[in-house]
Design a protein around this motif. Structure first.
Motif, mmCIF file in Angstrom:
data_model
loop_
_atom_site.group_PDB
_atom_site.id
_atom_site.type_symbol
_atom_site.label_atom_id
_atom_site.label_comp_id
_atom_site.label_asym_id
_atom_site.label_seq_id
_atom_site.Cartn_x
_atom_site.Cartn_y
_atom_site.Cartn_z
ATOM 1 N N LEU A 61 -11.989 -1.436 5.253
ATOM 2 C CA LEU A 61 -11.055 -2.137 6.142
ATOM 3 C C LEU A 61 -10.229 -3.169 5.361
ATOM 4 O O LEU A 61 -9.075 -3.431 5.682
ATOM 5 C CB LEU A 61 -11.807 -2.806 7.302
ATOM 6 N N GLU A 62 -10.844 -3.740 4.315
ATOM 7 C CA GLU A 62 -10.146 -4.732 3.493
ATOM 8 C C GLU A 62 -8.936 -4.121 2.785
ATOM 9 O O GLU A 62 -7.994 -4.832 2.427
ATOM 10 C CB GLU A 62 -11.140 -5.287 2.449
ATOM 11 N N SER A 63 -8.955 -2.816 2.593
ATOM 12 C CA SER A 63 -7.816 -2.183 1.908
ATOM 13 C C SER A 63 -6.514 -2.412 2.676
ATOM 14 O O SER A 63 -5.434 -2.395 2.093
ATOM 15 C CB SER A 63 -8.067 -0.675 1.697
ATOM 16 N N ALA A 64 -6.632 -2.659 3.997
ATOM 17 C CA ALA A 64 -5.430 -2.919 4.799
ATOM 18 C C ALA A 64 -4.781 -4.250 4.412
ATOM 19 O O ALA A 64 -3.590 -4.459 4.634
ATOM 20 C CB ALA A 64 -5.779 -2.904 6.283
ATOM 21 N N ASP A 65 -5.577 -5.197 3.838
ATOM 22 C CA ASP A 65 -5.008 -6.470 3.355
ATOM 23 C C ASP A 65 -4.407 -6.300 1.965
ATOM 24 O O ASP A 65 -3.617 -7.116 1.513
ATOM 25 C CB ASP A 65 -6.102 -7.558 3.265
ATOM 26 N N VAL A 66 -4.836 -5.258 1.267
ATOM 27 C CA VAL A 66 -4.419 -5.054 -0.123
ATOM 28 C C VAL A 66 -3.069 -4.346 -0.189
ATOM 29 O O VAL A 66 -2.215 -4.668 -1.006
ATOM 30 C CB VAL A 66 -5.496 -4.233 -0.881
ATOM 31 N N ILE A 67 -2.860 -3.397 0.728
ATOM 32 C CA ILE A 67 -1.636 -2.584 0.666
ATOM 33 C C ILE A 67 -1.387 -1.959 2.037
ATOM 34 O O ILE A 67 -2.338 -1.708 2.791
ATOM 35 C CB ILE A 67 -1.776 -1.496 -0.443
ATOM 36 N N SER A 68 -0.129 -1.732 2.367
ATOM 37 C CA SER A 68 0.190 -1.042 3.629
ATOM 38 C C SER A 68 0.058 0.467 3.418
ATOM 39 O O SER A 68 0.140 0.954 2.286
ATOM 40 C CB SER A 68 1.621 -1.376 4.076
#
Ligand code: GTQ
Length: 354
Positions: A61-68
């Motif tokens: 879920l953190e990947s959503a903060d890393v990149i769109s």
């Protein structure tokens, strides 16, 4: 006495000198490697492994903060086999990844020669559009994007949606013909709207085909297999007692136009292991990637035990003996390179303890 294929010739100074001299011409003696090239049984570099969903969900879920999703093209954490790192593969022939899409996000239209399957793991109302026809996702659904069809992903719901991607990239890469292309038409980076959602199922998925229908590929014209229908079929079949000792009640998703696998390179399966049913040991030349849909239990792979719960994903590499022990009713999705082994005459399996 039978000849052993695994005995290396003795090394002598004269041989070592000769090997050195032929090596300068990019040649090597077959007799030093033939026992590895022609091993007695399939050898895999892949290792059995499980990705426990509760250990990786927050990171995913953190990947959503890393990149769109749009910037990433596809926001996916690739499931890399621990002994095949940096090769983007879960076995020598198969790719797997977990893809995340957030409400309102888009992953633009593209197409590629590798085929993909999506098995929905969590969330609701994201969609894959295939040539502009939307397949809305619910957990347990299978969605196909066969080779070279335009596809994009979007999300009309309110919660994160995660699915397991399965692709044949490694086998195609091995042979050479990987091609990919972004869509750029009059409508921008999105394919224009196509048939209404569900069209593929009414047209091809009702045990009927339109009169005069012709097919020029081995890909299933049905590209969305909703879970409730799959599950209900398996539960009904269990009642009639047609249970396979090695697989429980296991069904393959098929191409209704030719009765073969849904896609020519990737086999897709759902299996029901009823409460109290333990499978017998099984192994095959094909490798298997599993996604747990319902239930808890364990799978013995070689001499290791893998405990699983819903949303866990695990891999059984080629020729590893394995068997399943559910704690209660369990439903397991799996995909495999089996169709390729079948077509080329390589498929072998062993049922029961060796
Ligand atoms: O959604 O089209 O995991 O192109 C890898 C490559 C997913 C996709 C992947 C892809 C896709």
């Amino acid at each position: 006495m039978s000849r052993a294929l695994d005995q290396k010739p003795e090394m002598t100074n004269a041989r070592a000198d000769y090997y050195g001299r032929i090596g300068e011409h990019n040649m090597t003696p077959l007799w030093e490697v033939i026992h590895k090239l022609l091993a007695k049984e399939p050898v895999t570099q892949a290792t059995p492994h499980i990705w426990k969903y509760d250990e990786i969900r927050e990171l995913l879920l953190e990947s959503a903060d890393v990149i769109s999703a749009a910037e990433a093209e596809r926001r996916v954490l690739v499931l890399e086999n621990p002994t095949l790192r940096d090769q983007s593969c879960i076995t020598e022939a198969l790719y797997a990844g977990l893809q995340l899409i957030m409400p309102g996000e888009i992953a633009p239209t593209h197409r590629h020669s590798p085929a993909a399957l999506r098995f929905i793991i969590e969330g609701s109302r994201a969609f894959t559009a295939i040539n502009g026809e939307k397949a809305y996702m619910e957990p347990g659904d299978l969605i196909l994007t066969p080779s070279w069809v335009w596809h994009d992903h979007g999300h009309d719901g309110t919660e994160p949606v995660v699915w397991l991607d399965g692709l044949d990239i490694p086998m195609i890469r091995h042979m050479g013909p990987v091609f990919a292309e972004p869509y750029s038409g009059d409508s921008g980076e999105f394919h224009p709207e196509g048939n209404p959602s569900g069209d593929n199922q009414s047209r091809y998925g009702a045990n009927m085909l339109p009169v005069g229908a012709k097919f020029d590929t081995d890909n299933s014209p049905v590209f969305h297999y909703p879970y409730p229908k799959t599950r209900a079929a398996l539960v009904e079949l269990a009642k009639s007692g047609h249970t396979d000792a090695c697989h429980g009640i296991k069904m393959e998703y098929i191409n209704p136009a030719n009765g073969g696998p849904a896609m020519p390179t990737l086999g897709t399966f759902m299996q029901y292991l009823p409460d109290g049913f333990k499978t017998e040991t099984y192994r095959s030349t094909a490798a298997w990637v599993y996604s747990v849909v319902e239930g808890t239990g364990r799978t013995m792979i070689g001499d290791q035990v893998f405990n699983w719960s819903p949303r866990d994903n695990f891999v059984v590499p080629a020729w590893y003996p394995h068997h399943h022990e559910p704690d209660g009713d369990a439903f397991l999705f799996s995909f495999s390179d089996k169709p390729v082994h079948d077509k080329l005459g390589w498929f072998r399996e062993a049922r029961g303890a060796a």
